[in-house]
Design a protein around this motif. Structure first.
Motif, short mmCIF file in Angstrom:
data_model
loop_
_atom_site.label_atom_id
_atom_site.label_comp_id
_atom_site.label_asym_id
_atom_site.label_seq_id
_atom_site.Cartn_x
_atom_site.Cartn_y
_atom_site.Cartn_z
N ASP A 117 0.80 -1.12 -0.12
CA ASP A 117 -0.24 -0.08 0.47
C ASP A 117 1.25 1.16 -0.06
N LYS A 118 1.83 1.22 -0.91
CA LYS A 118 3.11 2.15 -0.55
C LYS A 118 3.54 3.00 -1.21
N LEU A 119 3.23 4.10 -1.96
CA LEU A 119 3.09 3.98 -3.24
C LEU A 119 4.43 4.42 -4.16
N VAL A 120 4.45 3.79 -5.60
CA VAL A 120 5.77 2.73 -6.46
C VAL A 120 7.02 4.24 -5.74
N VAL A 121 5.96 5.99 -6.13
CA VAL A 121 6.66 6.37 -5.98
C VAL A 121 7.88 6.48 -4.97
N ASP A 122 7.69 5.71 -3.82
CA ASP A 122 8.90 5.97 -2.63
C ASP A 122 8.87 4.54 -2.99
N TYR A 123 9.03 3.62 -4.09
CA TYR A 123 9.58 2.42 -3.64
C TYR A 123 11.72 2.05 -3.64
N SER A 124 12.10 1.39 -3.39
CA SER A 124 13.70 1.43 -3.99
C SER A 124 13.95 0.88 -5.38
N THR A 125 15.07 0.64 -5.99
CA THR A 125 15.52 0.46 -7.44
C THR A 125 14.87 -1.12 -7.70
N GLY A 126 15.28 -2.12 -6.14
CA GLY A 126 15.10 -2.94 -6.15
C GLY A 126 13.53 -3.55 -6.21
N MET A 127 13.20 -2.57 -5.25
CA MET A 127 11.20 -3.09 -4.94
C MET A 127 10.86 -2.83 -6.14
N ARG A 128 11.18 -1.81 -7.18
CA ARG A 128 10.83 -1.36 -8.58
C ARG A 128 10.44 -2.51 -9.56
N LYS A 129 11.77 -2.75 -9.59
CA LYS A 129 12.08 -4.30 -10.70
C LYS A 129 11.26 -5.32 -9.96
N LYS A 130 10.47 -5.69 -8.53
CA LYS A 130 9.66 -6.77 -8.85
C LYS A 130 8.47 -6.53 -8.26
N ILE A 131 8.38 -4.92 -8.39
CA ILE A 131 6.49 -4.85 -9.06
C ILE A 131 6.70 -5.36 -10.44
N GLY A 132 7.56 -3.87 -10.68
CA GLY A 132 7.31 -4.18 -12.64
C GLY A 132 7.19 -6.35 -12.69
N LEU A 133 7.57 -6.74 -12.09
CA LEU A 133 7.93 -8.75 -12.59
C LEU A 133 6.64 -8.77 -12.51
N ALA A 134 6.42 -8.39 -11.45
CA ALA A 134 4.94 -8.66 -10.86
C ALA A 134 3.91 -8.61 -11.79
N ALA A 135 3.64 -7.22 -12.36
CA ALA A 135 3.29 -7.28 -13.42
C ALA A 135 3.07 -7.12 -14.61
#
Length: 262
Positions: A133-151
């Protein structure tokens, strides 16, 4: 290579930007169910090739087939079969991780209940449940890659394309990504990812295509491409890198380097 079931095949793929030939007649083959690496130096044409294969960039010449379907003649059917994690990942940053997955599911036409179930499972497996429930803008690089892979995995694609998926990712996140991708290929799906990190490709891949100056210079099972050497050694030989200190990047012409001023 006609005896293998192909997930991806390109024929004489060409892309020019003005007078520059970025991709000059690429015949890329990726067997179905493989964990395939597309490797090459910076500027070899990897990203341009993947952009054409995934329908993001129209080639000047050549043909592209995914699961036997022509990428440019049947784009809707092809896009239903592929997932993409591009270089320079751009996400809707003012959505939370959970909202991003929900939005992607709606775009894909997946029933809402199915999207919610898949999203929760992906968030848990990607170790993002506490940050859902955190905004993606607050994600780290690793978290962004993981949510991008999930998508990219949400609609259960048959072929997944990843452009430098581990660049800038911490070891813990990289391990999570690796485990998810291995589970994915174990089910019979196909992963194609570009990289210039040979150790990573050697550890993960069973199939390798080597690009240099816009062309495929070697392709096949990892062990055949390595030919008894490390992949890094084979790669340096294939792309024409010199190790005698006399070519580009060598010692010649740098006699001043490290010298003490008089």
């Amino acid at each position: 290579m006609t005896d293998i079931a192909e997930a991806v095949r390109t024929q004489r793929l060409v892309k020019r930007f003005g007078q520059q030939v970025a991709v000059g007649g690429v015949d890329l083959v990726v067997p179905r169910g493989s964990f395939a690496g597309l490797v090459g130096p910076n500027g070899a044409g990897k990203t341009t090739t993947l952009s054409m294969v995934t329908g993001l960039l129209r080639p000047d010449e050549g043909a592209i087939h995914i699961d036997g379907l022509d990428v440019w003649r049947d784009p809707v059917a092809v896009k239903a079969r592929i997932g993409v994690l591009p270089e320079g990942l751009r996400l809707f940053e003012r959505l939370s991780g959970r909202e991003l997955l929900s939005y992607n599911g709606q775009l894909r036409g997946i029933p809402k209940a199915e999207v919610e179930q898949r999203a929760e499972e992906l968030l848990r497996v990607m170790d993002l449940a506490d940050s859902a429930d955190k905004l993606v803008v607050d994600y780290s690089t690793g978290m962004r890659k993981k949510i991008g892979l999930a998508a990219a995995l949400l609609h259960n694609p048959r072929v997944l394309f990843l452009d430098e998926p581990f660049e800038g990712v911490d070891p813990v996140s990289a391990n999570t990504l690796t485990e998810v991708l291995r589970r994915y290929t174990a089910s019979g799906a196909t992963v194609v990812f570009s990289s210039h990190v040979m150790d990573l490709v050697e550890r993960l891949c069973d199939w390798v295509s080597v690009m240099s100056r816009g062309q495929i210079v070697a392709q096949g099972p990892l062990d055949r491409v390595r030919a008894g050497r490390s992949l890094n050694e084979a790669f340096l030989g294939l792309v024409g890198a010199r190790g005698d200190g006399q070519g580009p990047g060598g010692e010649e012409g740098l006699s001043w380097l490290g010298a003490t001023s008089a």
